[in-house]
Motif scaffolding. Structure first.
Motif, PDB file in Angstrom:
ATOM      1  N   ASP A 121       0.852  -1.099  -0.142  1.00  0.00           N
ATOM      2  CA  ASP A 121      -0.096   0.240   0.107  1.00  0.00           C
ATOM      3  C   ASP A 121       0.882   1.196  -0.036  1.00  0.00           C
ATOM      4  OD1 ASP A 121      -2.471  -1.532   0.014  1.00  0.00           O
ATOM      5  OD2 ASP A 121      -2.655  -1.278   2.097  1.00  0.00           O
ATOM      6  N   VAL A 122       1.911   1.297   0.757  1.00  0.00           N
ATOM      7  CA  VAL A 122       2.935   2.430   1.019  1.00  0.00           C
ATOM      8  C   VAL A 122       4.280   1.990   0.214  1.00  0.00           C
ATOM      9  CG1 VAL A 122       3.983   4.069   2.181  1.00  0.00           C
ATOM     10  CG2 VAL A 122       1.900   3.251   2.844  1.00  0.00           C
ATOM     11  N   LEU A 127       7.342   3.540  -6.816  1.00  0.00           N
ATOM     12  CA  LEU A 127       6.051   3.813  -7.661  1.00  0.00           C
ATOM     13  C   LEU A 127       6.074   4.078  -8.977  1.00  0.00           C
ATOM     14  CD1 LEU A 127       3.000   3.258  -7.230  1.00  0.00           C
ATOM     15  CD2 LEU A 127       2.839   5.483  -6.320  1.00  0.00           C
ATOM     16  N   GLU A 137      -5.449   1.664  -8.780  1.00  0.00           N
ATOM     17  CA  GLU A 137      -4.593   0.800  -7.770  1.00  0.00           C
ATOM     18  C   GLU A 137      -3.397   1.786  -7.444  1.00  0.00           C
ATOM     19  OE1 GLU A 137      -5.178  -1.786  -5.594  1.00  0.00           O
ATOM     20  OE2 GLU A 137      -7.099  -1.807  -6.395  1.00  0.00           O
ATOM     21  N   ASP A 146      -3.826   4.889  -5.899  1.00  0.00           N
ATOM     22  CA  ASP A 146      -4.019   4.583  -4.572  1.00  0.00           C
ATOM     23  C   ASP A 146      -2.896   4.575  -3.811  1.00  0.00           C
ATOM     24  OD1 ASP A 146      -7.025   4.517  -4.589  1.00  0.00           O
ATOM     25  OD2 ASP A 146      -6.884   2.178  -4.394  1.00  0.00           O
ATOM     26  N   ARG A 147      -1.944   4.224  -4.073  1.00  0.00           N
ATOM     27  CA  ARG A 147      -0.569   4.235  -3.742  1.00  0.00           C
ATOM     28  C   ARG A 147       0.168   5.474  -3.832  1.00  0.00           C
ATOM     29  NH1 ARG A 147      -2.680  -0.420  -4.823  1.00  0.00           N
ATOM     30  NH2 ARG A 147      -2.183  -2.229  -4.012  1.00  0.00           N
ATOM     31  N   LYS A 148      -0.058   6.191  -4.881  1.00  0.00           N
ATOM     32  CA  LYS A 148       0.631   7.661  -5.238  1.00  0.00           C
ATOM     33  C   LYS A 148       0.205   8.401  -4.055  1.00  0.00           C
ATOM     34  CE  LYS A 148      -1.111  10.687  -7.044  1.00  0.00           C
ATOM     35  NZ  LYS A 148      -1.276  12.300  -6.399  1.00  0.00           N
ATOM     36  N   TYR A 208      -0.022   8.124  -1.025  1.00  0.00           N
ATOM     37  CA  TYR A 208       0.706   8.002   0.245  1.00  0.00           C
ATOM     38  C   TYR A 208       2.038   8.693   0.012  1.00  0.00           C
ATOM     39  CZ  TYR A 208      -2.539   4.938   2.109  1.00  0.00           C
ATOM     40  OH  TYR A 208      -3.893   4.215   2.798  1.00  0.00           O
TER      41      TYR A 208
END
Length: 135
Positions: free
Chosen positions: A11-12, A18, A46, A49-51, A53
């Motif tokens: 997730d992070v 990334l 998806e 969502d990680r970006k 963070y």
């Protein structure tokens, strides 16, 4: 890189890691003649969502590449597609894709699709390129 692989990423992640996944995914899909719009948008969702963070915008060249691909996927015939499109556009701060979505309000649209677009515009306002701001 398949959607299932992207969903299994942590997730992070660091911005650098990334960015590498964004580049690899774009390299994979950019020259495809036919794309599954929903799958591409879900994959980008998806990654978006990680970006979030990283608390940073995508680097401008990378953001332009994503923006170009996303514009190609624009289609007002499906509420699911419009909803996924709006999510990606907002969370990756895609200026041209946002303008394309806004321009659709001049069309005769399904009530649900119009609602998704209007809600997105109400949420974002004119500052799509300013992350983490809400009206």
């Amino acid at each position: 890189m398949k959607l299932s692989e992207i969903k299994n990423l942590p997730d992070v992640m660091s911005k650098e890691s990334l960015d590498k996944y964004f580049v690899a995914y774009l390299d994979l899909i950019e020259n495809e003649e036919t794309l599954d719009s929903i799958e591409v948008l879900e994959s980008l969702s998806e990654l978006a969502d990680r970006k979030v963070y990283t608390h940073e915008l995508l680097e401008s060249t990378l953001r332009a590449r994503v923006d170009h691909i996303v514009q190609k996927l624009w289609d007002v015939s499906s509420a699911e597609l419009v909803d996924n499109y709006a999510y990606v556009v907002v969370n990756l701060n895609l200026i041209k894709s946002y303008e394309l979505m806004k321009s659709a309000l001049n069309m005769d649209l399904d009530k649900q699709i119009r609602g998704i677009i209007e809600e997105t515009i109400d949420e974002v306002g004119e500052d799509i390129d300013i992350p983490y701001k809400s009206n």
